[in-house]
Design an enzyme around this catalytic site. Sequence first.
Site, PDB file in Angstrom:
ATOM      1  N   ARG A 108       4.456 -21.365  23.828  1.00  0.00           N
ATOM      2  CA  ARG A 108       3.573 -22.163  24.672  1.00  0.00           C
ATOM      3  C   ARG A 108       2.829 -21.281  25.690  1.00  0.00           C
ATOM      4  NH1 ARG A 108       3.219 -27.702  25.957  1.00  0.00           N
ATOM      5  NH2 ARG A 108       4.940 -28.088  24.514  1.00  0.00           N
ATOM      6  N   TYR A 213      12.646 -22.697  14.440  1.00  0.00           N
ATOM      7  CA  TYR A 213      11.486 -21.988  13.904  1.00  0.00           C
ATOM      8  C   TYR A 213      11.211 -20.692  14.655  1.00  0.00           C
ATOM      9  CZ  TYR A 213       8.737 -24.514  17.564  1.00  0.00           C
ATOM     10  OH  TYR A 213       8.250 -25.038  18.729  1.00  0.00           O
ATOM     11  N   ASP A 292      -0.163 -36.615  28.302  1.00  0.00           N
ATOM     12  CA  ASP A 292       1.032 -37.329  28.751  1.00  0.00           C
ATOM     13  C   ASP A 292       0.778 -38.183  29.988  1.00  0.00           C
ATOM     14  OD1 ASP A 292       2.605 -36.420  26.727  1.00  0.00           O
ATOM     15  OD2 ASP A 292       3.699 -34.931  27.910  1.00  0.00           O
TER      16      ASP A 292
END
Length: 373
Positions: A108, A213, A292
């Site tokens: 991120r 992952y 969000d």
Amino acid sequence: MRAATRIAVVGAGLGGLTLAGLLQRRGFDVSVHEQATGFARIGAGIILSANAVKVLRRLGLEPGIVATGIRPDSFLSRDIATGETLYELTLDAASERRFGGPFVNIHRADLHALLQSALRPGTIRFGEGLAGLEERDDHLRLIFADGGTAEADIVVGADGIHSRLRALLQGEAPPRFTGRLAMRAVFPPGRIPGPPIRDCTKWWADDRHVLVYFMTGRRDEVYVMTAVPADSWEGDDTSVPGTRAGFLAGFEDAHPDLRRVLEAAETVMVWPICDRPRDDRWHAGRAVLLGDACHAVRPYMAAGGASAIEDAGVLARCLAEFDDHGTAFARYAATRIPRVAEVQRISIENSWMRGPTELDWFFGHDVCTAPLA
């Protein structure tokens, strides 16, 4: 809308930075107001599906995203207890042609840095947490917690599930605890005994799951996130240190292929999984929400970040194509709400790619060219 329109974006997350970059390329005067005093390498992995990459392509970021992250060979679903393969989506040149873009796993913070690079210097103003909003005759005045102010013709709330702009528009309301805890660990793959693991695997049980992952093409960092049941959570919804024993406790009977991955973890972080009930009030007056701030979703479809990026693509189009903000906001909401509502439904159900799944409506969609509602 006039390019000289001043647009203030509250929150420098993925959606806010994507919107700022798209609007600057259309000539708008954009500022981003971020409550943090600076950025740090926090958080962990994010999955960027083709529908999100197609938006970021408009910022010239696709080559950097592909070079920094990893194109996994597939998305693999397996049963936690038996190890049975439940579903596998092969990710190759054919899938990229089918969906119109790659599927990328990335840290991120690396994605955040790429988004910043697409903005003009000085766009982001740190240490400016929104505290109040005043409506003037033809603009809005933002009041920050440090006493500073700013003026804008339009204010966009991209400040997450705890959105201050949302609270100012709709009233205070805490997020909803969903009865699940997320536990995260990041570590080098050399700690995992046995043969190499696959690039991206989701392990499923009826009441919990594990996502494993890699985050770079070097495959030098494994990201593991579990979601397990919990009766309650005390405190706020920020992450706190967990224990390795607690991390392993929910998976004592897991298949050996998963158990050897989980046992490689050392440092664990824990946080509650929260969302908000659906609320289609996305705008009021000269203020509008995205990501969000208006449609917080559970992280079970790996679609929260992609949905915020899609919001940015549609909102940027609407602000550029329509002469007044009221029309722009209405068209944006009408276009996005039905699609986001389906993402929310699937995320609550936690069924995405557990078995054969219709994917083209999501991965194949391009919000930058699709008709507006």
